[in-house]
Design a protein around this motif. Structure first.
Motif, PDB file in Angstrom:
ATOM      1  N   GLY A 438       0.840  -1.193   0.000  1.00 28.55           N
ATOM      2  CA  GLY A 438       0.000   0.000   0.000  1.00 28.55           C
ATOM      3  C   GLY A 438       0.875   1.244   0.000  1.00 28.55           C
ATOM      4  N   SER A 440      -0.227   4.539   0.219  1.00 27.47           N
ATOM      5  CA  SER A 440      -1.011   5.713   0.615  1.00 27.47           C
ATOM      6  C   SER A 440      -0.125   6.752   1.297  1.00 27.47           C
ATOM      7  CB  SER A 440      -2.139   5.291   1.553  1.00 27.47           C
ATOM      8  OG  SER A 440      -1.595   4.808   2.770  1.00 27.47           O
ATOM      9  N   SER A 443       1.451   5.434   4.439  1.00 27.39           N
ATOM     10  CA  SER A 443       2.507   4.466   4.133  1.00 27.39           C
ATOM     11  C   SER A 443       3.778   5.182   3.695  1.00 27.39           C
ATOM     12  CB  SER A 443       2.054   3.509   3.024  1.00 27.39           C
ATOM     13  OG  SER A 443       0.975   2.705   3.442  1.00 27.39           O
ATOM     14  N   ASP A 461       2.436  -1.201  -4.564  1.00 26.66           N
ATOM     15  CA  ASP A 461       1.071  -0.723  -4.787  1.00 26.66           C
ATOM     16  C   ASP A 461       0.716  -0.919  -6.255  1.00 26.66           C
ATOM     17  OD1 ASP A 461      -1.377   0.789  -4.915  1.00 26.66           O
ATOM     18  OD2 ASP A 461      -0.726   1.872  -3.128  1.00 26.66           O
ATOM     19  N   ASN A 466       0.254   6.405  -6.747  1.00 28.44           N
ATOM     20  CA  ASN A 466       0.902   6.278  -5.441  1.00 28.44           C
ATOM     21  C   ASN A 466       2.371   5.913  -5.586  1.00 28.44           C
ATOM     22  OD1 ASN A 466      -1.349   6.907  -3.938  1.00 28.44           O
ATOM     23  ND2 ASN A 466      -1.981   4.778  -3.642  1.00 28.44           N
ATOM     24  N   SER A 501       1.350  -4.709   6.009  1.00 35.00           N
ATOM     25  CA  SER A 501       0.244  -4.635   5.051  1.00 35.00           C
ATOM     26  C   SER A 501      -0.689  -3.529   5.501  1.00 35.00           C
ATOM     27  CB  SER A 501      -0.485  -5.980   4.989  1.00 35.00           C
ATOM     28  OG  SER A 501      -1.338  -6.022   3.890  1.00 35.00           O
ATOM     29  N   THR A 503      -3.044  -1.401   3.541  1.00 30.95           N
ATOM     30  CA  THR A 503      -4.071  -0.867   2.647  1.00 30.95           C
ATOM     31  C   THR A 503      -5.356  -0.640   3.436  1.00 30.95           C
ATOM     32  OG1 THR A 503      -5.109  -2.948   1.962  1.00 30.95           O
ATOM     33  CG2 THR A 503      -3.061  -2.319   0.853  1.00 30.95           C
ATOM     34  N   ASN A 505      -8.112  -2.013   2.709  1.00 30.54           N
ATOM     35  CA  ASN A 505      -8.954  -3.187   2.488  1.00 30.54           C
ATOM     36  C   ASN A 505      -8.413  -4.345   3.317  1.00 30.54           C
ATOM     37  OD1 ASN A 505     -10.017  -5.647   1.320  1.00 30.54           O
ATOM     38  ND2 ASN A 505     -10.699  -4.426  -0.421  1.00 30.54           N
ATOM     39  N   ASN A 509      -5.129  -6.946   2.909  1.00 30.92           N
ATOM     40  CA  ASN A 509      -4.109  -7.035   3.962  1.00 30.92           C
ATOM     41  C   ASN A 509      -3.878  -8.478   4.398  1.00 30.92           C
ATOM     42  OD1 ASN A 509      -3.772  -4.264   3.966  1.00 30.92           O
ATOM     43  ND2 ASN A 509      -5.219  -3.926   5.640  1.00 30.92           N
ATOM     44  N   TYR A 551      -7.217   2.175   9.574  1.00 35.93           N
ATOM     45  CA  TYR A 551      -6.726   2.886   8.388  1.00 35.93           C
ATOM     46  C   TYR A 551      -7.303   4.303   8.301  1.00 35.93           C
ATOM     47  CZ  TYR A 551      -5.941   3.927   3.413  1.00 35.93           C
ATOM     48  OH  TYR A 551      -5.580   4.516   2.236  1.00 35.93           O
TER      49      TYR A 551
END
Length: 641
Positions: A438, A440, A443, A461, A466, A501, A503, A505, A509, A551
């Protein structure tokens, strides 16, 4: 059993055994070429020792009893298969990557190739007494290493990134370059021997002294010009056909295969032996274009190459005779292999790495790992057989010599690479790299902080935006879909020991931890807590990265306060007070504890934290006012724009 049934059984057996060899290679993590050649020899020439009637179990060339390639049809199949494999290799040769890796790798594929070519050619001439032409064809064939033989050997050897990168990129880039050299040398040889013209008359195109004539040079130039012309034309046509959507998507892969075969055949009609050069050039043209379907095309060609390689090397190994094996069963061959492995390869590596940042031990390890690959063996069988049919003196040595060197180098490297890495001290005893799934904002923020604290971090990713943002910050990032990509094949990630992990979602993960945890999370795999776990207060799981915030919380704080703060706690009691104070602030989230020695530990893993004086607490969020005994240290390097 009827002859047709025998042929059907043999053909099915070749495919089954080829895929079985690929599975064995995957299971024991060795190059597939090793079990392919060994199985081919076992069902080919060696089977004469244990078959009931003394014949080979699989005999590719047609004879009165069995065989499913009558006449020269085997070599037509080999030519087309090698052409497809080389096209796939050309697709991976990107000029931007050559410029990017530059330095050592650029010298290895240029200066190193020259050293290998001339060193091996001279050695073959004087050690085995081969003709100069045949000696340099052998030398051209063994320039290549190839990713298919390098990657399985290094996959489970955690090395410093620079060392693994050199070996990886050398294998990728030198494959089509070595193939080009071999094709050109063969073309040069083929125009300097007696050839049969259309009327059946023999035209001698070399003079009595064996020196190259004007006609020979013209024929050689013709091969180069025609090969490049058809390759560029084929690449141009394929590119614009795809870009303008002339071909429907479902026909794209098979249409590209048809185009490769068409260019190969047409080029070969205009200039004999220029087809291989043409498909490599065509692959390079498309590989360096902005073709939108390039990755999909590459996946298809890779799958097709696996099938062709599996069939090809069972057949080629089975087609080697006992006489061929006995031909190289002597001390001269052993001496030649020793010179190539222990003298020529190290000489090329050390000359190419002069004034580089690599240490002596790292140069020695790179010198040791030089297995020859699939392209070398495949082209050797094709060219060797053709030159034997043309009556070139010493050509019978080409195929068994190259196959022998492939077996020796792959066996040697596959069995000793880990031990040599350990002896030379280039073996990482513990994988300390951190992989973050991920890319983001949060991250990237965490990755920047860890990188500034001398930890190698790689972001993964599928969102290219990103990935680009991460790269702009100076972070390592890869664009990959964890559901499709096999990251375990990437030897540059061999030093990854922690997996985060992160993300939004939870399914992704958990999947990332299941799929990648064993390969990249040997020291720990962690994921984000879910909102449901927070509500149920089920946050005692040791695999949670930040058990107090999910998150959404992390993204909210990172958006409002894009920086990671560090606070020095002079004592253990003050550290605990700081944790409580940060925990009561909705705009701050505790992440890491850093010991005075610089060891970073996740706050969530309280069992792994050894609290001591002067422990530093790292948190994301608002700059907070602590008591006089608590010191806030600014960390502008970990801020994001």
């Amino acid at each position: 059993m009827q002859l047709n049934n025998i042929l059907m059984l043999e053909l099915a057996g070749v495919i089954i055994l080829g895929i079985f060899a690929q599975w064995i290679a995957w299971k024991v993590k060795i190059p597939a070429i090793l079990p392919l050649i060994l199985i081919g020899l076992a069902v080919g020439p060696l089977s004469t020792f244990y078959s009931d009637d003394g014949t080979q179990w699989i005999q590719p060339i047609w004879n009165t009893q069995k065989g499913f390639f009558p006449g020269e049809s085997l070599f037509y199949f080999v030519s087309l298969a090698i052409g497809i494999i080389l096209f796939e290799g050309g697709l991976t040769l990107k000029m931007s990557e050559i410029k990017k890796v530059g330095g050592v790798i650029g010298k290895l594929i240029s200066l190193g190739s020259v050293v290998t070519f001339f060193g091996s050619g001279v050695s073959a001439h004087y050690v085995l007494g081969l003709d100069w032409q045949v000696s340099f064809l052998f030398a051209g064939l063994i320039i290549v290493t190839g990713p298919t033989v390098i990657t399985p050997i290094l996959r489970n050897i955690p090395l410093r990134k620079d060392v693994s990168a050199v070996l990886k990129w050398e294998g990728i880039l030198i494959d089509p370059i070595g193939a080009l050299v071999a094709v050109l040398v063969f073309g040069f040889i083929s125009v300097n021997i007696p050839v049969q013209d259309l009327e059946g008359a023999v035209s001698q195109i070399h003079d009595a002294g064996g020196s190259y004539t004007k006609h020979a040079l013209l024929e050689f130039g013709k091969i180069i010009v025609i090969g490049f012309a058809f390759g560029l034309a084929g690449g141009f046509a394929m590119y614009h056909t795809v870009k303008r959507k002339v071909i429907p998507h479902y026909l794209l892969n098979v249409a590209s295969l048809s185009m490769v075969l068409l260019i190969f055949v047409l080029s070969d009609l205009f200039a004999h032996e220029s087809g291989l050069l043409a498909v490599v050039v065509m692959g390079m043209y498309l590989g360096n274009s902005d073709l939108p379907n390039l990755k999909e095309l590459l996946y298809f060609k890779e799958s097709l190459s696996v099938l062709l390689i599996s069939i090809l090397f069972i057949l080629l190994s089975a087609n080697i005779s006992i006489d061929d094996l006995l031909l190289i069963y002597n001390w001269e061959t052993a001496a030649l292999f020793a010179v190539v492995i222990f003298v020529v390869r190290p000489l090329g590596v050390f000359l190419s790495t002069t004034n580089s940042a690599l240490s002596i031990n790292e140069k020695l390890f790179i010198s040791w790992v030089g297995p020859r690959g699939i392209v070398a063996a495949g082209i050797a069988s094709l060219f060797g057989t053709k030159l034997v049919e043309m009556g070139v003196a010493g050509a019978q040595y080409i195929t068994p010599l190259v196959f022998g060197l492939v077996l020796v180098t792959v066996l040697l490297n596959a069995t000793t690479a880990r031990m040599i890495a350990s002896l030379l001290g280039v073996f990482l005893k513990k994988s300390e790299g951190i992989m973050i799934i991920g890319g983001s904002r949060v991250s990237r923020l965490i990755a920047a902080y860890l990188q500034k604290n001398n930890r190698r971090v790689v972001l993964i990713d599928s969102n290219k935006a990103n990935v680009e943002k991460a790269k702009e910050l100076g972070l390592e990032a890869l664009s990959a879909n964890i559901y499709n990509a096999d990251l375990s094949d990437n030897i540059e990630l061999s030093d990854m020991g922690y997996l985060l992990s992160m993300t939004g979602n939870d399914a992704i993960n958990r999947y990332a931890m299941d799929k990648l945890g064993r390969s990249f999370g040997e020291n720990g795999s962690y994921r984000l807590v879910t909102p449901e776990e927070l509500k149920s207060k089920n946050t005692n799981n040791r695999e949670l990265f930040c058990p107090t915030h999910d998150y959404i919380d992390l993204m909210r704080v990172a958006q409002a306060f894009p920086s990671i703060q560090e606070v020095l706690a002079p004592s253990v009691d003050i550290y605990k007070e700081m944790i409580q104070l940060i925990g009561s602030n909705q705009d701050a989230i505790a992440l890491f504890a850093k010991s005075p020695e610089g060891v970073i530990t996740l706050i969530g893993n309280t069992n792994e934290i050894t609290l001591e004086q002067n422990t530093t607490l790292a948190y994301i969020g608002r700059t907070m006012d602590f008591d006089d005994d608590m010191t806030t240290k600014p960390t502008p390097s970990s801020e994001l724009d």
